[in-house]
Design a protein around this motif. Structure first.
Motif, PDB file in Angstrom:
ATOM      1  N   UNK A 159      -5.779   8.109  14.955  1.00 16.28           N
ATOM      2  CA  UNK A 159      -6.797   7.068  15.007  1.00 16.28           C
ATOM      3  C   UNK A 159      -6.551   6.103  16.121  1.00 16.28           C
ATOM      4  N   UNK A 160      -7.545   5.979  16.877  1.00 15.94           N
ATOM      5  CA  UNK A 160      -7.686   5.002  17.986  1.00 15.94           C
ATOM      6  C   UNK A 160      -8.702   3.738  17.889  1.00 15.94           C
ATOM      7  N   UNK A 207     -12.121   4.661   8.007  1.00 18.02           N
ATOM      8  CA  UNK A 207     -10.564   4.584   7.796  1.00 18.02           C
ATOM      9  C   UNK A 207     -10.169   3.807   9.225  1.00 18.02           C
ATOM     10  N   UNK A 208     -10.261   2.755   9.619  1.00 18.70           N
ATOM     11  CA  UNK A 208     -10.155   2.026  10.806  1.00 18.70           C
ATOM     12  C   UNK A 208      -8.263   2.057  10.983  1.00 18.70           C
ATOM     13  N   UNK A 209      -7.870   1.932  11.895  1.00 17.50           N
ATOM     14  CA  UNK A 209      -6.357   1.731  12.196  1.00 17.50           C
ATOM     15  C   UNK A 209      -6.044   0.170  11.500  1.00 17.50           C
ATOM     16  N   UNK A 238     -11.583   8.852  15.201  1.00 19.07           N
ATOM     17  CA  UNK A 238     -10.340   9.378  14.097  1.00 19.07           C
ATOM     18  C   UNK A 238     -10.553  10.934  14.204  1.00 19.07           C
ATOM     19  N   UNK A 239      -9.400  11.598  14.431  1.00 25.29           N
ATOM     20  CA  UNK A 239      -9.212  12.721  14.367  1.00 25.29           C
ATOM     21  C   UNK A 239      -8.358  13.454  13.054  1.00 25.29           C
ATOM     22  N   UNK A 254       0.826  -1.131  -0.222  1.00 24.48           N
ATOM     23  CA  UNK A 254       0.076   0.022  -0.185  1.00 24.48           C
ATOM     24  C   UNK A 254       0.911   1.174  -0.007  1.00 24.48           C
ATOM     25  N   UNK A 255       0.422   2.191  -0.603  1.00 22.48           N
ATOM     26  CA  UNK A 255       1.054   3.652  -0.421  1.00 22.48           C
ATOM     27  C   UNK A 255       0.854   4.389   0.511  1.00 22.48           C
ATOM     28  N   UNK A 256      -0.287   3.918   1.115  1.00 24.55           N
ATOM     29  CA  UNK A 256      -0.998   4.594   2.489  1.00 24.55           C
ATOM     30  C   UNK A 256      -1.669   3.749   3.146  1.00 24.55           C
ATOM     31  N   UNK A 257      -1.677   3.734   4.490  1.00 24.25           N
ATOM     32  CA  UNK A 257      -2.478   2.818   5.186  1.00 24.25           C
ATOM     33  C   UNK A 257      -3.809   3.219   5.399  1.00 24.25           C
ATOM     34  N   UNK A 258      -4.710   3.100   4.422  1.00 22.52           N
ATOM     35  CA  UNK A 258      -6.122   3.516   4.034  1.00 22.52           C
ATOM     36  C   UNK A 258      -6.950   2.225   3.947  1.00 22.52           C
ATOM     37  N   UNK A 259      -7.885   2.040   4.907  1.00 20.17           N
ATOM     38  CA  UNK A 259      -8.834   0.966   4.669  1.00 20.17           C
ATOM     39  C   UNK A 259      -9.637   1.040   3.328  1.00 20.17           C
TER      40      UNK A 259
END
Length: 312
Positions: free
Chosen positions: A255-256, A66-68, A277-278, A14-19
């Motif tokens: 994200x928590x 967009x969960x961790x 998510x903030x 992945x190029x970003x940690x995106x769900x």
């Protein structure tokens, strides 16, 4: 439909940690949001079966989905012919991870650098430093309080934190008055637009407003470049997208995910899960000025408590 288990989620590049990136693995999603030609707001997003939709984002897709990634157990994508329990034609079903009898955790750090990127066309020099970095950790296992409680085979927890930072800037454009317009000369708008004298109702000769009829207040506002800057792009008579600039577009997301599972009996169990998510929501003014660039901080939360009973 298709199901992506945790092993695939961790090993896919992945190029970003995106769900939401996992939607692209289904052939029905050509842009990661629209299923089989549907509009993006016809998608249904759920976390552990609880809606993650948010109309505040101009559609159904909210940023809670967009969960961790360390907290995701599986992702199921259903693009058509869903049963009646799903309110939309297409659904993205995210399941969070629970703790086990074994203590386990993880730490992650991803770094993307712009050293090999080309200079932005509107930037005099190429900025140095990181383009984006993402970091996080997770920890889970049985709830254990020395000499008080041993939750092995009964009570489990799982905690995940992830952050994303992306310092930098982006290019933007706006429509600003030409230098002639700032002096009252609107001749370039003829014959489409005619400027009339409000005192007489008659057109100004040549579409030029005399200097003695220009408001000093409006001229003061006009000369304040933070409100209406002077054009810096295109021909002198161009008044469409004739101002190009760079604006800070720094991104900082937190994200928590907290999940607790408790086994009451062999037939009954409780689950509590909290997702927060903030994320900033920068808005760069584009189009007619004067206007202000603004930056929103969107704080989203989703929680649920469930009881599961096995009848037989």
């Amino acid at each position: 439909s298709n199901v992506l288990p945790r092993e695939d989620l961790l090993n896919l590049p992945l190029n970003t940690r995106s769900t939401l990136s996992f939607l692209n693995l289904s052939s029905s999603f050509y842009d990661g949001r629209s299923a089989g030609g549907l509009r993006g707001n016809n998608m249904n997003y759920t976390i552990d079966g609880v809606t993650a939709n948010a109309a505040a984002w101009g559609g159904s897709m909210g940023n809670l989905i967009e969960v961790a990634l360390e907290a995701v157990q599986s992702v199921k994508v259903m693009s058509s012919n869903n049963s009646a329990q799903y309110p939309m034609v297409a659904t993205m079903y995210v399941t969070t991870r629970s703790g086990t009898n074994k203590i386990h955790g993880s730490a992650v750090f991803d770094h993307s650098n712009n050293a090999f990127n080309a200079r932005n066309f509107f930037a005099p020099v190429k900025p140095s430093g990181p383009k984006r970095y993402e970091y996080g950790a997770s920890f889970g296992g049985p709830v254990y309080i020395p000499k008080v409680y041993n939750g092995r085979d009964r009570t489990f927890f799982y905690f995940t934190y992830e952050g994303q930072k992306a310092p930098g800037a982006r290019s933007a454009r706006a429509d600003v008055p030409t230098l002639k317009m700032r002096d009252g000369d609107f001749s370039q708008l003829l014959p489409t637009t005619v400027i009339n004298d409000p005192a007489t109702g008659m057109p100004f000769p040549g579409n030029i407003i005399p200097s003695d009829k220009l408001s000093q207040v409006s001229q003061n506002i006009e000369n304040y470049d933070d409100f209406i800057p002077k054009p810096n792009f295109g021909s002198p008579d161009s008044f469409s997208a004739n101002y190009r600039y760079l604006r800070s577009n720094a991104w900082d997301t937190q994200r928590f995910v907290i999940r607790v599972d408790h086994r009451l009996t062999d037939a009954d169990s409780l689950t509590f899960r909290l997702v927060t998510r903030q994320a900033p929501d920068p808005r760069l003014y584009e189009g007619a000025l004067p206007a202000f660039a603004r930056r929103h901080q969107r704080n989203s939360r989703s929680a649920y408590l469930s009881e599961t009973h096995i009848f037989s």
